[in-house]
Motif scaffolding. Structure first.
Motif, PDB file in Angstrom:
ATOM      1  N   ARG A 162      -0.119  -1.959  -6.718  1.00 22.75           N
ATOM      2  CA  ARG A 162       1.207  -1.429  -6.397  1.00 22.75           C
ATOM      3  C   ARG A 162       2.090  -2.532  -5.837  1.00 22.75           C
ATOM      4  NH1 ARG A 162       2.944  -0.138  -1.643  1.00 22.75           N
ATOM      5  NH2 ARG A 162       0.867   0.142  -0.805  1.00 22.75           N
ATOM      6  N   ARG A 185      10.954  -6.602  -7.914  1.00 23.77           N
ATOM      7  CA  ARG A 185      11.935  -7.322  -7.090  1.00 23.77           C
ATOM      8  C   ARG A 185      12.357  -8.618  -7.756  1.00 23.77           C
ATOM      9  NH1 ARG A 185       8.510  -5.879  -3.009  1.00 23.77           N
ATOM     10  NH2 ARG A 185       7.652  -7.985  -2.883  1.00 23.77           N
ATOM     11  N   GLU A 212       5.573  -3.941  -7.391  1.00 21.07           N
ATOM     12  CA  GLU A 212       6.806  -3.972  -6.604  1.00 21.07           C
ATOM     13  C   GLU A 212       7.379  -5.387  -6.552  1.00 21.07           C
ATOM     14  OE1 GLU A 212       5.690  -2.370  -2.828  1.00 21.07           O
ATOM     15  OE2 GLU A 212       5.696  -0.296  -3.546  1.00 21.07           O
TER      16      GLU A 212
END
Length: 159
Positions: A47, A55, A51
């Motif tokens: 995860r 980003r 992420e």
């Protein structure tokens, strides 16, 4: 209430009967706490990686959009160079700190626009004349220094 039928026991019996065949496919080995912690760590790591990648992709898109906007602005400045120089000079004559900031940002963009067209010498000559004309404004001269526009006399000789 005691004489009414309660379906709970009957439903439980049906459920057990229906799931009895599924017991063969259920895992025979119980997972340990270490195995569960490893699985949780792997999930968390995955995860966090997704992420981070999201980003980075967002940042890349933001940078590309900013570069495209700057390129459009520089193209506009190149097409309207005389007007832009005039606007810069008008800002300088207002003798305010905020307009000096805007004028120096405009001059920095003009330098980049001239550099894109390969005509940096024309910019340096015009900026030198502008600097010479406003040499009595030390606050503005500091801004020239901050954005790296040398005084015409300090410019190294071209070979």
């Amino acid at each position: 209430m005691g004489s009414e039928r309660r379906p709970g026991a009957e439903l439980l019996a049906h459920y057990r009967e229906a799931t009895r065949g599924n017991q063969d496919t259920a895992p025979k080995v119980r997972r340990s706490a270490a195995h569960l912690l490893d699985a949780a760590h792997a999930q968390r790591t995955g995860r966090l990686e997704r992420e981070r990648a999201a980003r980075e992709a967002d940042e890349r898109r933001r940078v590309e959009a900013a570069e495209a906007a700057r390129a459009d602005r520089l193209d506009h400045l190149t097409r309207n160079a005389e007007q832009t120089w005039g606007r810069g000079e008008a800002l300088i004559t207002q003798k305010k700190s905020t307009t000096y900031d805007r004028a120096s940002a405009l001059l920095d963009d003009l330098r980049a626009a001239h550099a894109r067209t390969g005509d940096i010498t024309a910019f340096e000559e015009r900026a030198g004349r502008l600097r010479e004309a406003h040499r009595g404004r030390p606050a503005f001269m500091r801004r020239f220094d901050e954005i790296g526009i040398p005084h015409p006399r300090e410019r190294p000789a071209r070979k």
